[in-house]
Design an enzyme around this catalytic site. Sequence first.
Site, PDB file in Angstrom:
ATOM      1  CB  SER A 104      35.836  34.228  41.565  1.00  0.00           C
ATOM      2  OG  SER A 104      36.305  35.432  42.061  1.00  0.00           O
TER       3      SER A 104
ATOM      4  CG  ASP B 100      35.978  33.510  45.381  1.00  0.00           C
ATOM      5  OD1 ASP B 100      36.036  34.724  45.136  1.00  0.00           O
ATOM      6  OD2 ASP B 100      36.879  32.708  45.048  1.00  0.00           O
TER       7      ASP B 100
ATOM      8  CD  GLU C  35      45.736  39.761  40.639  1.00  0.00           C
ATOM      9  OE1 GLU C  35      46.278  39.441  39.579  1.00  0.00           O
ATOM     10  OE2 GLU C  35      44.638  39.308  40.992  1.00  0.00           O
TER      11      GLU C  35
ATOM     12  NE  ARG D 256      47.668  39.596  31.366  1.00  0.00           N
ATOM     13  CZ  ARG D 256      46.501  39.200  31.862  1.00  0.00           C
ATOM     14  NH1 ARG D 256      45.475  40.035  31.983  1.00  0.00           N
ATOM     15  NH2 ARG D 256      46.323  37.951  32.229  1.00  0.00           N
TER      16      ARG D 256
ATOM     17  N   GLY E  96      43.745  35.331  30.983  1.00  0.00           N
ATOM     18  CA  GLY E  96      43.903  33.927  31.362  1.00  0.00           C
ATOM     19  C   GLY E  96      42.594  33.321  31.819  1.00  0.00           C
TER      20      GLY E  96
END
Length: 542
Positions: A64, A278, A370, A497, A500
Site C-alpha cells: 500500500s 495500491d 476512514e 492506541r 496494527g
Amino acid sequence: MDSEALRKYSALHPKPAGLTLQYGTAGFRTKAEQLDHIMFRMGLLAVLRSKAVTATIGIMVTASHNPEEDNGVKLVDPLGEMLHPSWEEYATQLANAEEQELQKVITEICQKAAVNLHKDASVFIGRDTRPSSKKLSQSVIDGVHVLGGQYHDYGLVTTPQLHYMVCCQNTQGQYGKATLEGYYEKLSKAFMELIKQSHCSGESQRHLKIDCANGIGALKLSEMKPYFPQEVLIHIYNDGTKEKLNHLCGADFVKVHQKPPGGLDMKPNERCCSFDGDADRIVYYYKDTAGHFHLIDGDKIATLISIFLKELLAKVKQSFKMAVVQTAYANGNSTRYLQETLKVPVHCVKTGVKHLHHKAQEFDVGVYFEANGHGTVLFSKAAETKIRQLVKEEKDDEKREAAKMLENMIDLINQTVGDAVSDMLVIEAILALKGLTVQQWDALYTDLPNRLLKVQVADRRVIDTTDAERRALTPPGLQEKIDALVKKYKLSRAFVRPSGTEDVVRIYAEADTQENADALAHEVSLAVFHLAGGKGAPPQPI
Ligand SMILES: CC(=O)N[C@H]1[C@@H](OP(=O)(O)O)O[C@H](CO)[C@@H](O)[C@@H]1O
Ligand SMILES: [Mg+2]
C-alpha cells in the site's frame, strides 16, 4: 497432501531463522526481502481457505502506502471482504512455523477449520508495481501449486480490482465480469448514466488532477481512460515513470503532512486528488487564491456521499435505514455535522477496514470511511432489489429518476472494499450533479485542527483500549493523565492506541486551534513515553 513436494518447495522458500511475523490489520507487511516464505505459505493458506469455504480466494501482493522497499500480502474472502478474523490466527501460525513443522501445522489447521483436502481450490492473485512484487507473487503461485490449487494470476492490478474479481467470480457474474474490461465497463457505464442526468456545471468543472503516488493507480487509470466520456478530463501525475512509489506523494503523505504532494503543480482553486500506492484510498484537496492548502479527507468524502444519498432516499420514499460508520480518527466536526445538521446516525468502530465494513453491513445503506480516505458504501440486498424494482416499475417520474440514480450509484461504487478509482468517479458524479465546486464542498463544515503523532515504546501491547479505542485501560494512570490534559483545551479530544501496522503507539489530538492541537498531542505523547515504556529520546514539541 504430497509431503515430498511440500518439503521440496518449502525448502526453496526458507524462513529466516528467528523471524516471527503477525497477520495484522493489513495482512503481513515488512521489508520485501523478509517475505518470500510468507508469500509461499500464504499461497498454501489460500488453498486451504478456498477448500474450507468452497469458493475462490484472493491474494494481493502489496504494501500500500508504505515505502517502495517494503511489501506485504493480504487474503481476500469470497465476497471481496478481508480474510475472516478467525483465519488470521492460522495465517500467523503458518507464517511462523519452522520448516519441519509445516506439514503438522497444515494438518492442524485442516482439523480445526474442517478443511477437506480432497476438495478443489481456486485462487486469484494480483500485485502492485513494487520491484519486488513480481517475484513474490511467483512464490505465492508455488504455494498454491504445491497443494494442488488452481490459480488465475491477474498480474498488475489495484487492490480493489482484485477484490472485485473475487466477488464477481463467487457470485457467478452477478456482481460483474471478472476481468479488467468488465470492471472498466461496469464503472464507466454507471458513471456515464449518472452524469447524463446532470444539468449544471460547465466544462471547466470536469478537470481533475490526480496524484497516483507513482503506483498502480496510474497504470490502471490510463487503461481506463478510453472508457471515459470526452468531457471527463483527468490529468495523471506521479505516474511512476520518474520517481519512487509513495515518495513525498500519495494519499497517506498528503493526509499525514496536510500538504500537497510533490510532482503536481496546483493552481488556485483547481480540484486535485491523491491515490495511495495500491489505489484503495483517496483524498481531495485544493489551494485557495491566498495560497492556503485545503485538505478534503475521508470524513468529508463520507459527508458528501451521505448528503447525496440521503436526498435520493427521501425521494424514493422507502424506509431504508442509513448510517455512517467512522473510527476515532474522524474529525469531531464531521461527526457533529453528520449527526446534528444532516441527522444521520453515526457509529464509531475500531480502526481497520474490516471493522467498518462489518458494521456498515447492518444497514440498508451503510456509508463508511476512514479519515485517511479508505471507504465505500454498502447497500443491503433488500434495498438493492427494491431500488432496481422501482427503476423498472415506478410510475411517478421523480421517484423513478431518483431510483435510477441510486441504481447507478450501486453499480458505480465498489462495494467490496474502498476503491480510489470508483470513489473518485462517485465524487466527480456527485459534484457534477449537485453543481458543487470543490470550495463549496469543503465549506460544508470546518475541520477541527488536529495532529497525529507516533511514539516508540518497548512493547506497544502494554496499551489496551476500550470504547472503539477511544479510552486506554492500561497502563495504569495513562487515561487519567490524558483526561486531565484534554481538560486544559477547548473543543479538545485525544486518544492513544497501538498501531496494527507499525511498531509504534499512535497519538491523536484535536482542539480549537492548531497550536493547541499540537501542544495537546505533544503532552499526550510525553505521557505515553513516560507511562508506557518509551524508547530513545522523549518526544520533542512540534
Ligand atoms: C491512523 C491510521 O491512518 N491508521 C491506518 C493504519 O492502521 P494502524 O493500525 O493505525 O497502523 O493502517 C491501516 C491499514 O491500511 C488503516 O486501516 C488505518 O486507518
Ligand atoms: Mg492502500
